[in-house]
Write a protein that holds these residues in place. Structure first.
Motif, PDB file in Angstrom:
ATOM      1  N   SER A 263     -31.535 -12.647   9.328  1.00 32.64           N
ATOM      2  CA  SER A 263     -30.281 -11.935   9.557  1.00 32.64           C
ATOM      3  C   SER A 263     -29.254 -12.786  10.281  1.00 32.64           C
ATOM      4  CB  SER A 263     -30.528 -10.690  10.410  1.00 32.64           C
ATOM      5  OG  SER A 263     -31.294  -9.769   9.713  1.00 32.64           O
ATOM      6  N   PRO A 279     -30.472  -8.834   4.641  1.00 33.45           N
ATOM      7  CA  PRO A 279     -30.655  -8.179   5.930  1.00 33.45           C
ATOM      8  C   PRO A 279     -31.834  -7.208   5.908  1.00 33.45           C
ATOM      9  CG  PRO A 279     -28.693  -7.337   4.806  1.00 33.45           C
ATOM     10  CD  PRO A 279     -29.244  -8.408   3.948  1.00 33.45           C
ATOM     11  N   ILE A 280     -32.370  -6.912   7.095  1.00 31.17           N
ATOM     12  CA  ILE A 280     -33.405  -5.891   7.213  1.00 31.17           C
ATOM     13  C   ILE A 280     -32.771  -4.552   6.868  1.00 31.17           C
ATOM     14  CG2 ILE A 280     -35.072  -4.817   8.776  1.00 31.17           C
ATOM     15  CD1 ILE A 280     -34.785  -7.201  10.597  1.00 31.17           C
ATOM     16  N   MET A 281     -33.462  -3.758   6.093  1.00 32.49           N
ATOM     17  CA  MET A 281     -32.912  -2.467   5.693  1.00 32.49           C
ATOM     18  C   MET A 281     -32.998  -1.484   6.854  1.00 32.49           C
ATOM     19  SD  MET A 281     -32.113  -3.235   2.743  1.00 32.49           S
ATOM     20  CE  MET A 281     -31.539  -1.633   2.188  1.00 32.49           C
ATOM     21  N   GLY A 282     -32.144  -0.489   6.815  1.00 32.00           N
ATOM     22  CA  GLY A 282     -32.254   0.633   7.740  1.00 32.00           C
ATOM     23  C   GLY A 282     -31.874   0.294   9.162  1.00 32.00           C
ATOM     24  N   GLU A 283     -32.088   1.270  10.019  1.00 32.30           N
ATOM     25  CA  GLU A 283     -31.693   1.124  11.411  1.00 32.30           C
ATOM     26  C   GLU A 283     -32.899   1.211  12.327  1.00 32.30           C
ATOM     27  OE1 GLU A 283     -28.420   3.026  12.857  1.00 32.30           O
ATOM     28  OE2 GLU A 283     -27.210   2.375  11.172  1.00 32.30           O
ATOM     29  N   ILE A 284     -32.677   0.796  13.572  1.00 37.39           N
ATOM     30  CA  ILE A 284     -33.754   0.910  14.550  1.00 37.39           C
ATOM     31  C   ILE A 284     -33.973   2.396  14.839  1.00 37.39           C
ATOM     32  CG2 ILE A 284     -34.478   0.185  16.836  1.00 37.39           C
ATOM     33  CD1 ILE A 284     -32.117  -1.882  16.628  1.00 37.39           C
ATOM     34  N   ARG A 299     -39.006   0.214   7.932  1.00 38.49           N
ATOM     35  CA  ARG A 299     -38.049  -0.816   7.519  1.00 38.49           C
ATOM     36  C   ARG A 299     -38.752  -2.023   6.906  1.00 38.49           C
ATOM     37  NH1 ARG A 299     -34.423  -2.216  12.606  1.00 38.49           N
ATOM     38  NH2 ARG A 299     -32.902  -2.845  11.060  1.00 38.49           N
TER      39      ARG A 299
END
Lengths: 329, 333
Positions: A263, A279-284, A299
């Motif tokens: 990222s 990018p890594i998908m989704g959110e924390i 994720r």
């Protein structure tokens, strides 16, 4: 077995939300009130050798600052213990000694605007008998110089300095306590690039010249790589991977570490490299309700059934290299 | 929008010439922006880079006439699709802002209204420029939210800003900027407050937007690496001026201005881990007290007597630089 210089042993920190008035009344009346504590740090075990620098990396809410504060003795762990040189840093909620000093992110907030720089630096050493009134000026001058500042600055006030110089004052103040351990929480995050380089160099110099152990907390992966011997990556209160810096950066094993490294925008890219940027998908997820099993599984591009049910333990996968992933080899 | 009857030529969407914004303070005149020129084409992303106090944000604000006293645009021109914006009155500017050019700020928590739902705010933004029914507004808003990668957009319209995460909030701000099919967006440090993984998502979405919808972007940032992933051209600002510009890869690979080169060398990514970083000596000069001639002169290792004379902008093969002693191939790739 001999203990490491800093040993962080299965440390937990939970923050319970304050009950509202209504909830307090019903709980007094005997009703059960559901409170879910935030598990800011959720069972962290780490060792740091004397004179080494540990980089703590993670995104916001991962618990890196909370862990840093527990190492510094600012927060008391809910469970587990942090020991430095065999002695716990906190006993009964009180900081045991001054072996640990902290440097904070914002040098505009961490220096008292009404105190002269000299007084800011001398306050701690005078109170703890490291300096006396007679030797105060010389003592302050020595530490100002060590932090790369002119000794004549002692008579000025913090507002007369730029961000980079203020951070140097904060460093001088910390060093003046002659600490064994320095916890630096995002020490260069608020600085401009050219000033950041000066402060990073100062840390490198301190590490070379003094046998100081550094805990370097940052979200900036390239700065951490530059200053750290070892790196620990945190995600939702847990360490997901730790090991020697170069190993982590060149051969990451945990999918989160891999995603995080990918990222980071690269400075020089081939024109086509834009396409490979994934990018890594989704959110924390919220730390109030972390997902079951491996916290990263929603994720994770390679998650399997096991990851959704069973919590992976941090295990050794190479010399000094640990990862908390069922699939890491 | 309807004036687009003429054939699509490669006329720039935004053309800035010799823009100057000064602040008239009690201590003196601060030349925050002092002769900035650039042009922005359809679908193009340019990166405006500089350290704090370089004038990059004030440049952004000046483009859409958001400079407050004691600041004032004292010269130059900003042309949006041929229309001059400098000197336009408030009513004229309001017609343009939000509809044809929009701005996205660093902190979406400050730009979004905390007591209105996202849907209400988007409706207001739409109603400011056209008469639109509530239902049509919801449909348009949901579409805009989907475009910036917000899942389950129709339902999210009824949520309040505090119910969104930082990254999602910034997406909402970008969606609002896009509502009217905006041609140009000025984004001032839009990902600085976000985590790396979220920043990466937004960066790749912005690139898609520019490619698919032809939205042109001015991306203002202090972070060279974000700009390098996004922008095709880069403008480096120092003390209110553009000191170097050119295609991103060329500027980063072979900077010609010593300041650009110094900035690049001071990045940890460019150095061997554990070794000292190269640093630019000194600090950014106060804009009230700029040195005579080249403002970078006191910090520059190549400075000579010649530098007491202000270097003009030299333009050659698609690049530009303001320096008497340019360097070639300082940083090998």
């Amino acid at each position: 077995m001999s203990e490491a210089f800093i040993s962080i042993n299965d440390v937990y920190k939970r923050f319970s939300p304050r009950l509202s008035m209504a909830d307090r009344i019903v709980s007094k009346l005997g009703a059960r009130v559901e409170t879910r504590p935030v598990r800011a740090v959720d069972g962290v075990t780490l060792m740091v050798e004397r004179g080494q620098t540990l980089g703590l990396v993670g995104e916001s809410g991962c618990g890196k600052s909370t862990l840093g504060r527990m190492i510094a003795g600012i927060l008391e762990p809910t469970g587990g213990q942090v020991r430095i040189d065999g002695k716990p840093v906190m006993q009964g909620g009180r900081k045991a000694d001054t072996r640990i000093q902290t440097i904070f992110q914002d040098p505009f907030a961490s220096l008292d605007p009404r105190m002269r720089v000299g007084d800011i630096i001398a306050e701690g050493p005078l109170a703890h008998g490291l300096a006396d009134k007679a030797g105060e000026r010389a003592y302050v001058a020595a530490y100002l110089e060590r932090a790369g500042l002119d000794p004549s600055f002692a008579d000025r006030f913090p507002h007369q300095f730029s961000g980079g110089q203020r951070q140097r004052i904060a460093i001088a103040r910390a060093l003046a306590m002659q600490p064994d351990v320095l916890v630096c929480d995002e020490p260069v995050a608020s600085l401009d690039v050219s000033i950041q380089a000066q402060i990073v160099n100062l840390f490198l110099k301190l590490r070379r010249e003094m046998s100081i152990t550094l805990i370097f907390i940052s979200h900036d992966l390239s700065v951490v790589r530059h200053v750290s011997d070892h790196v620990a990556i945190m995600y939702l209160g847990r360490i997901v991977e730790s090991g020697p810096t170069e190993k982590i950066y060149t051969d990451p094993k945990h999918p989160y570490t891999k995603g995080l490294l990918e990222s980071v925008p690269k400075l020089l890219v081939e024109d086509d490299a834009l396409v490979h940027f994934k990018p890594i998908m989704g959110e924390i997820p919220s730390p109030l309700a972390p997902p079951a099993g491996c916290h990263f599984n929603p994720r994770c591009p390679i998650a399997v059934e096991l990851c959704r049910s069973e919590d992976p333990r941090l295990r050794l996968i190479g010399p000094g290299h640990c990862a908390a992933c069922h699939l890491a080899e | 929008m309807t004036a687009a009857g003429k054939p699509i030529s490669e006329a720039p969407i935004l053309e800035v010439r010799d823009l100057a914004t000064h602040f008239f303070t009690r201590a003196g005149v601060v030349k925050a922006v002092d002769g900035v020129s650039f042009s922005l084409n359809r679908g193009e992303i340019i990166g405006l880079v500089g350290e704090s106090g370089s004038g990059k944000s004030v440049t952004g604000f000046s483009l859409i006439g958001l400079v407050d006293p004691p600041g004032r645009i004292v010269g130059g021109s900003v042309k949006l699709e041929g229309q001059e914006l400098v000197g336009l009155n408030d009513a004229g500017l309001r017609k343009v802002r939000g509809a044809r050019i929009a701005m996205v700020f660093q902190d979406p928590m400050v730009t979004l209204n905390p007591v209105l739902t996202i849907g209400q705010q988007m409706h207001l933004a739409l109603a400011a420029h056209e008469s639109i029914s509530k239902r049509a507004a919801r449909a348009r808003s949901a579409e805009a939210l989907t475009r910036v990668g917000i899942p389950d957009a129709p339902a999210r319209l009824d949520a309040y800003p505090h119910q969104f995460s930082g990254g999602m909030r910034q997406r909402v701000a970008i969606a609002i900027a896009l509502l009217h099919g905006t041609k140009a967006i000025i984004a001032d440090e839009p990902t600085t407050a976000l985590d790396v993984s979220i920043q990466a998502q937004i960066l790749s979405e912005m690139r898609e937007l520019a490619r698919e919808m032809g939205t042109a972007l001015v991306w203002i940032s202090h972070d060279l690496s974000t700009v390098s992933t996004l922008a095709s051209r880069i403008l480096v600002m120092y003390a209110g001026r553009i000191v170097e510009e050119g295609p991103t890869a060329q500027v980063l690979r072979s900077p010609r201005h010593p300041y650009t080169a110094g900035l690049l060398r001071s990045l940890p990514a460019m150095a061997k881990p554990g070794t000292d970083l190269e640093q630019i000596p000194g600090t950014t000069p106060s804009l009230l007290d700029l040195p005579e001639g080249c403002p970078f002169r006191p910090r520059c290792d190549r400075a000579s007597e010649l530098c007491a004379k202000d270097p003009p902008m030299t333009r050659a093969d698609d690049r530009g630089y303001r320096c008497h002693h340019t360097l070639e191939e300082m940083v090998s790739a």
